[in-house]
Design a protein around this motif. Structure first.
Motif, mmCIF file in Angstrom:
data_model
loop_
_atom_site.group_PDB
_atom_site.id
_atom_site.type_symbol
_atom_site.label_atom_id
_atom_site.label_comp_id
_atom_site.label_asym_id
_atom_site.label_seq_id
_atom_site.Cartn_x
_atom_site.Cartn_y
_atom_site.Cartn_z
ATOM 1 N N GLY A 156 0.811 -1.211 0.000
ATOM 2 C CA GLY A 156 0.000 0.000 0.000
ATOM 3 C C GLY A 156 0.845 1.262 0.000
ATOM 4 N N GLU A 157 2.032 1.199 -0.613
ATOM 5 C CA GLU A 157 2.898 2.366 -0.656
ATOM 6 C C GLU A 157 2.199 3.523 -1.382
ATOM 7 O OE1 GLU A 157 3.692 -0.557 -1.810
ATOM 8 O OE2 GLU A 157 5.384 -1.354 -0.658
ATOM 9 N N LEU A 158 2.478 4.726 -0.903
ATOM 10 C CA LEU A 158 1.876 5.924 -1.496
ATOM 11 C C LEU A 158 2.883 6.752 -2.280
ATOM 12 C CD1 LEU A 158 -0.343 7.072 1.518
ATOM 13 C CD2 LEU A 158 -1.012 5.710 -0.462
ATOM 14 N N ALA A 159 4.129 6.266 -2.374
ATOM 15 C CA ALA A 159 5.147 7.029 -3.102
ATOM 16 C C ALA A 159 4.767 7.180 -4.570
ATOM 17 C CB ALA A 159 6.511 6.342 -2.959
ATOM 18 N N GLY A 160 4.312 6.100 -5.182
ATOM 19 C CA GLY A 160 3.896 6.178 -6.576
ATOM 20 C C GLY A 160 2.703 7.100 -6.759
ATOM 21 N N LEU A 161 1.784 7.069 -5.810
ATOM 22 C CA LEU A 161 0.619 7.954 -5.884
ATOM 23 C C LEU A 161 1.060 9.414 -5.789
ATOM 24 C CD1 LEU A 161 -2.438 8.471 -5.857
ATOM 25 C CD2 LEU A 161 -2.363 8.208 -3.372
ATOM 26 N N ARG A 162 1.979 9.715 -4.904
ATOM 27 C CA ARG A 162 2.467 11.090 -4.760
ATOM 28 C C ARG A 162 3.089 11.570 -6.073
ATOM 29 N NH1 ARG A 162 4.698 14.309 -0.194
ATOM 30 N NH2 ARG A 162 4.305 12.544 1.210
ATOM 31 N N GLN A 163 3.866 10.708 -6.715
ATOM 32 C CA GLN A 163 4.507 11.084 -7.975
ATOM 33 C C GLN A 163 3.473 11.339 -9.068
ATOM 34 O OE1 GLN A 163 7.285 7.957 -8.810
ATOM 35 N NE2 GLN A 163 8.610 8.439 -7.058
ATOM 36 N N ARG A 164 2.434 10.494 -9.111
ATOM 37 C CA ARG A 164 1.396 10.708 -10.130
ATOM 38 C C ARG A 164 0.636 12.003 -9.880
ATOM 39 N NH1 ARG A 164 0.657 5.154 -9.204
ATOM 40 N NH2 ARG A 164 -1.227 5.541 -7.961
ATOM 41 N N LEU A 165 0.374 12.292 -8.612
ATOM 42 C CA LEU A 165 -0.328 13.531 -8.293
ATOM 43 C C LEU A 165 0.513 14.753 -8.655
ATOM 44 C CD1 LEU A 165 -2.042 12.801 -4.854
ATOM 45 C CD2 LEU A 165 -3.141 13.118 -7.063
ATOM 46 N N GLU A 166 1.815 14.660 -8.472
ATOM 47 C CA GLU A 166 2.673 15.793 -8.805
ATOM 48 C C GLU A 166 2.693 16.066 -10.306
ATOM 49 O OE1 GLU A 166 6.400 14.843 -7.048
ATOM 50 O OE2 GLU A 166 5.753 15.346 -4.997
ATOM 51 N N GLN A 167 2.279 15.071 -11.100
ATOM 52 C CA GLN A 167 2.156 15.273 -12.537
ATOM 53 C C GLN A 167 0.765 15.781 -12.932
ATOM 54 O OE1 GLN A 167 3.228 11.514 -14.274
ATOM 55 N NE2 GLN A 167 5.321 11.572 -13.470
ATOM 56 N N GLN A 168 -0.129 15.915 -11.929
ATOM 57 C CA GLN A 168 -1.485 16.437 -12.166
ATOM 58 C C GLN A 168 -1.736 17.586 -11.196
ATOM 59 O OE1 GLN A 168 -4.440 13.184 -12.265
ATOM 60 N NE2 GLN A 168 -2.741 11.745 -12.477
ATOM 61 N N PRO A 169 -1.203 18.763 -11.477
ATOM 62 C CA PRO A 169 -1.311 19.889 -10.542
ATOM 63 C C PRO A 169 -2.749 20.280 -10.208
ATOM 64 C CG PRO A 169 0.301 20.342 -12.277
ATOM 65 C CD PRO A 169 -0.429 19.105 -12.677
ATOM 66 N N ASP A 170 -3.670 20.030 -11.131
ATOM 67 C CA ASP A 170 -5.056 20.427 -10.853
ATOM 68 C C ASP A 170 -5.633 19.646 -9.683
ATOM 69 O OD1 ASP A 170 -4.762 18.177 -12.489
ATOM 70 O OD2 ASP A 170 -6.831 18.322 -13.213
ATOM 71 N N PRO A 176 -5.710 19.679 0.689
ATOM 72 C CA PRO A 176 -5.740 18.411 1.433
ATOM 73 C C PRO A 176 -6.912 17.511 1.043
ATOM 74 C CG PRO A 176 -5.212 20.234 2.894
ATOM 75 C CD PRO A 176 -5.582 20.842 1.585
ATOM 76 N N GLY A 177 -8.059 18.123 0.718
ATOM 77 C CA GLY A 177 -9.197 17.306 0.298
ATOM 78 C C GLY A 177 -8.917 16.558 -0.985
ATOM 79 N N GLY A 178 -8.173 17.172 -1.894
ATOM 80 C CA GLY A 178 -7.800 16.496 -3.129
ATOM 81 C C GLY A 178 -6.882 15.316 -2.879
ATOM 82 N N VAL A 179 -5.960 15.465 -1.914
ATOM 83 C CA VAL A 179 -5.067 14.347 -1.569
ATOM 84 C C VAL A 179 -5.873 13.209 -0.958
ATOM 85 C CG1 VAL A 179 -3.113 13.646 -0.146
ATOM 86 C CG2 VAL A 179 -3.090 15.883 -1.266
ATOM 87 N N LEU A 180 -6.812 13.532 -0.082
ATOM 88 C CA LEU A 180 -7.649 12.500 0.534
ATOM 89 C C LEU A 180 -8.431 11.740 -0.534
ATOM 90 C CD1 LEU A 180 -8.820 11.098 3.004
ATOM 91 C CD2 LEU A 180 -10.493 12.957 3.191
ATOM 92 N N HIS A 181 -8.950 12.459 -1.528
ATOM 93 C CA HIS A 181 -9.672 11.785 -2.614
ATOM 94 C C HIS A 181 -8.741 10.871 -3.399
ATOM 95 C CE1 HIS A 181 -10.371 11.689 -7.020
ATOM 96 N NE2 HIS A 181 -11.514 11.161 -6.619
ATOM 97 N N ALA A 182 -7.531 11.354 -3.698
ATOM 98 C CA ALA A 182 -6.597 10.542 -4.477
ATOM 99 C C ALA A 182 -6.244 9.253 -3.740
ATOM 100 C CB ALA A 182 -5.332 11.351 -4.773
#
Length: 361
Positions: A156-170, A176-182
């Motif tokens: 359940g690592e979140l490192a990959g998720l963090r990297q994908r989110l950093e490629q989607q600035p919107d 914080p609510g956007g991170v919780l949704h992701a």
């Protein structure tokens, strides 16, 4: 802009505008537990802000948010985090202890959510002791100007998720609510992947159970049912929190983000129905296997009874002639012994053909 100033005022009020924030990163207080941290502003990772103290001060002014990722922190480390961000002691206690139920709790302006992570364990042949589903947990503290994720379990690592989110600035721009949704979307997507893999195991065991002597695999069916229950315990309790996040208004959850939570809720309902159907199907397969055991036992009893009946006839004749009375038929004749043997063979043959025709043998 007004929302940003409001978040800054709330964060400042929670911090009390007292002493400057602790340098949790540089002080070594989170050594061994800190996975990553970053400061995000306008949906982008601010690489120029490499000082944790500076990042937190800017987040308190409403200029973005800090995302801290932790892996299995101890009680002392969570206490330090709680003092820094004003987290509720009950939420910190839940974050320290693993094996929590999926839930969503609100402490003032902070949302605390627990999500069960699952992983499909690859295996060759499914056995009575095979581990099919492995579970872990992700706890998320979501507050004005910060997100803190606490992960328990080796997956359940979140490192990959963090990297994908950093490629989607919107998506990060939603705060914080956007991170919780992701995170919720990522966890539910893994549910779908695991459910698909478990479906293949169920199809295989269903095919095997209805083969001759398939009831010998009944222990494997029971083990797979236990693993499906593990998946069910992760999926089913999460429907309430997802429904709340998609419907209830909260300062951290923008209206557009709530629409995305509705999509996550739809996916969760779908996988929940799928897992419930797995449980019901495995219960039916288990009952069918038990029925096969009973049928097999009945067939064995009929075979035994048939052979007992066949052997009872010559035993009866031999027992009668074994009484050794003088006046008995054919005891003095030359071919009496052979005649009696032929009678025994004839009776046994007749009984065998009778049982064979009735499918007892």
């Amino acid at each position: 802009m007004g929302a940003t100033r409001r978040v800054g005022r709330v964060f400042a009020r929670r911090s009390g505008n007292g002493p400057p924030p602790l340098d949790l990163v540089g002080s070594g207080k989170l050594d061994g537990a800190l996975v990553d941290w970053a400061y995000y502003r306008d949906g982008k990772r601010d690489a120029r802000t490499d000082s944790y103290v500076d990042a937190l001060q800017r987040a308190r002014r409403g200029e973005g948010f800090v995302w801290i990722g932790l892996f299995q922190p101890d009680e002392h480390q969570l206490t330090v985090i709680g003092q820094e961000f004003g987290l509720h002691p009950l939420a910190l206690e839940d974050a320290t202890e693993a094996h929590q139920r999926p839930k969503l709790e609100r402490y003032d302006d902070v949302l605390f959510s627990v999500l069960k992570t699952v992983r499909y364990v690859p295996h060759g042949d499914l056995t009575a002791t095979s581990e099919v589903v492995e579970s872990g947990e992700v706890m998320v503290f979501c507050g004005p100007g910060f997100v803190i994720t606490v992960r328990h379990g080796d997956h359940g690592e979140l490192a990959g998720l963090r990297q994908r989110l950093e490629q989607q600035p919107d998506r990060l721009a939603a705060g914080p609510g956007g991170v919780l949704h992701a995170i919720a979307d990522h966890v539910v997507d893994t549910y779908l992947d695991v459910a698909t893999a478990v479906q293949a195991d169920i199809d295989l065991i269903e095919t095997e159970i209805f083969t001759p002597r398939g009831w010998r695999s009944i222990d494997r069916v029971y083990q797979l049912k236990r693993e499906v229950l593990e998946l069910k315990r992760a999926v089913a309790p999460l429907t309430g929190p997802m429904r709340a996040l998609s419907t209830v208004r909260h300062p951290l959850i923008a209206d557009e983000t709530r629409n995305y939570f509705r999509d996550v809720d739809d996916h969760l309902i779908r996988v929940k129905e799928q897992v419930v159907s797995f449980d019901e199907l495995l219960s039916s397969i288990l009952q069918a296997g038990l029925a096969q055991v009973q049928v097999s036992e009945n067939e064995d009893m009929r075979r035994i009874s048939a052979w007992v009946a066949i052997l009872a006839a010559p035993t009866l004749i031999a027992g009668i002639y074994g009484m050794n009375f003088d006046n008995m038929p054919e005891t003095r004749t030359r071919y009496g012994y052979f005649v009696v043997l032929l009678v025994m063979l004839g009776v046994c043959t007749l009984l065998y053909r009778l049982f064979k025709r009735n499918r007892w043998l």
